[in-house]
Design a protein around this motif. Structure first.
Motif, PDB file in Angstrom:
ATOM      1  N   UNK A  99       0.829  -1.203   0.000  1.00  0.00           N
ATOM      2  CA  UNK A  99       0.000   0.000   0.000  1.00  0.00           C
ATOM      3  C   UNK A  99       0.865   1.257   0.000  1.00  0.00           C
ATOM      4  N   UNK A 100       1.890   1.247   0.847  1.00  0.00           N
ATOM      5  CA  UNK A 100       2.801   2.392   0.903  1.00  0.00           C
ATOM      6  C   UNK A 100       3.544   2.545  -0.431  1.00  0.00           C
ATOM      7  N   UNK A 101       3.980   1.431  -0.989  1.00  0.00           N
ATOM      8  CA  UNK A 101       4.691   1.473  -2.270  1.00  0.00           C
ATOM      9  C   UNK A 101       3.814   2.052  -3.373  1.00  0.00           C
ATOM     10  N   UNK A 102       2.600   1.543  -3.494  1.00  0.00           N
ATOM     11  CA  UNK A 102       1.691   2.020  -4.548  1.00  0.00           C
ATOM     12  C   UNK A 102       1.383   3.503  -4.360  1.00  0.00           C
ATOM     13  N   UNK A 103       1.179   3.904  -3.101  1.00  0.00           N
ATOM     14  CA  UNK A 103       0.889   5.308  -2.831  1.00  0.00           C
ATOM     15  C   UNK A 103       2.024   6.226  -3.253  1.00  0.00           C
ATOM     16  N   UNK A 104       3.244   5.870  -2.872  1.00  0.00           N
ATOM     17  CA  UNK A 104       4.380   6.726  -3.233  1.00  0.00           C
ATOM     18  C   UNK A 104       4.652   6.685  -4.732  1.00  0.00           C
ATOM     19  N   UNK A 105       4.374   5.546  -5.363  1.00  0.00           N
ATOM     20  CA  UNK A 105       4.610   5.424  -6.797  1.00  0.00           C
ATOM     21  C   UNK A 105       3.741   6.411  -7.582  1.00  0.00           C
ATOM     22  N   UNK A 106       2.461   6.484  -7.204  1.00  0.00           N
ATOM     23  CA  UNK A 106       1.568   7.420  -7.888  1.00  0.00           C
ATOM     24  C   UNK A 106       1.841   8.863  -7.474  1.00  0.00           C
ATOM     25  N   UNK A 107       2.304   9.054  -6.242  1.00  0.00           N
ATOM     26  CA  UNK A 107       2.658  10.412  -5.801  1.00  0.00           C
ATOM     27  C   UNK A 107       3.872  10.931  -6.557  1.00  0.00           C
ATOM     28  N   UNK A 108       4.804  10.048  -6.875  1.00  0.00           N
ATOM     29  CA  UNK A 108       6.016  10.455  -7.579  1.00  0.00           C
ATOM     30  C   UNK A 108       5.776  10.740  -9.061  1.00  0.00           C
ATOM     31  N   UNK A 109       4.677  10.239  -9.596  1.00  0.00           N
ATOM     32  CA  UNK A 109       4.400  10.454 -11.019  1.00  0.00           C
ATOM     33  C   UNK A 109       4.308  11.941 -11.367  1.00  0.00           C
TER      34      UNK A 109
END
Length: 246
Positions: free
Chosen positions: A11-21
């Motif tokens: 969940x944390x990974x997916x969240x940061x991945x989309x935040x970094x986009x």
């Protein structure tokens, strides 16, 4: 308990991945507006970020096997999740995708897609869509690079059978270029939908090129056989029971 911990890490990974986009997109935006090379650098930076963060945040390592093609070629790939897009693009000097027209309206992704030379297609009426795709590819032929098409037209989960779309055969015939098939097992670790990311080794493999000039039917048969055989081998390597087809 272990599953719950991995799900929270995912969940944390997916969240940061989309935040970094948008962060990476805005950082490279001036360069992307000025040139295609600037857009390519921004896309590759995002690919590197996701691959790096996946490794230490959820234990998902990534590997690209085979020889990434250069020059004017068609790449016909298996598509299982967003991850295979990132792996393929990260290894190509000038990749561009056949993509759904709806993606044009996606913030950041739509702009970068157009700047790197992607070809948007309408997945509605089959005959009209294929004709328009061929016309658009022909108009963009002056843009050098590797044109990537997903042979089944959409994401297909591991173990699920889906037909190969005739559009890839039409492009191969019309473009008159070598086609490089690509296989993958990424869907075992990064599903089509959902949060959970499984630790392990996700692989995309560039296979031996298929020479230009084959008949469309011969090409389609060979492409499907080679991609499915190689993908099944990668699934077995990842511990997926390939004989249990859905």
């Amino acid at each position: 308990m272990r599953y719950a911990v991995q799900w929270l890490r995912s969940l944390v990974f997916v969240g940061q991945m989309y935040a970094m986009l948008p962060v990476v997109g805005l950082l490279y935006m001036p360069a992307a507006i000025l040139s295609r090379k600037g857009a390519v650098r921004g896309c590759k930076a995002y690919c590197r970020w996701v691959r790096w963060s996946a490794r230490w945040m959820v234990g998902l390592r990534t590997e690209v096997r085979g020889t990434p093609p250069e020059g004017q070629v068609l790449i016909a790939s298996k598509h299982q999740s967003f991850l295979d897009i990132l792996l393929i693009y990260s290894e190509l000097p000038a990749g561009r995708f056949i993509m759904k027209r709806e993606i044009l309206w996606t913030p950041v992704i739509g702009l970068y897609g157009m700047r790197i030379g992607c070809i948007p297609v309408n997945r509605g009426k089959r005959g009209a869509a294929i004709k328009k795709m061929v016309q658009d590819v022909a108009r963009g032929a002056q843009k050098p690079g590797q044109l990537i098409i997903y042979a089944q037209g959409t994401r297909v989960a591991p173990g699920v059978k889906a037909p190969y779309k005739i559009g890839v055969g039409v492009l191969y015939e019309q473009m008159g270029v070598t086609c490089v098939p690509a296989a993958t097992n990424v869907g075992v670790f990064w599903p089509k939908r959902g949060i959970y990311r499984k630790p392990g080794l996700a692989v995309v493999e560039f296979l031996e090129p298929i020479e230009a000039g084959l008949g469309k039917e011969v090409f389609m048969t060979r492409l499907e056989e080679e991609v499915e055989t190689a993908s099944d081998a990668l699934l077995r390597e990842a511990g997926f029971p390939v004989d249990e087809r859905v």
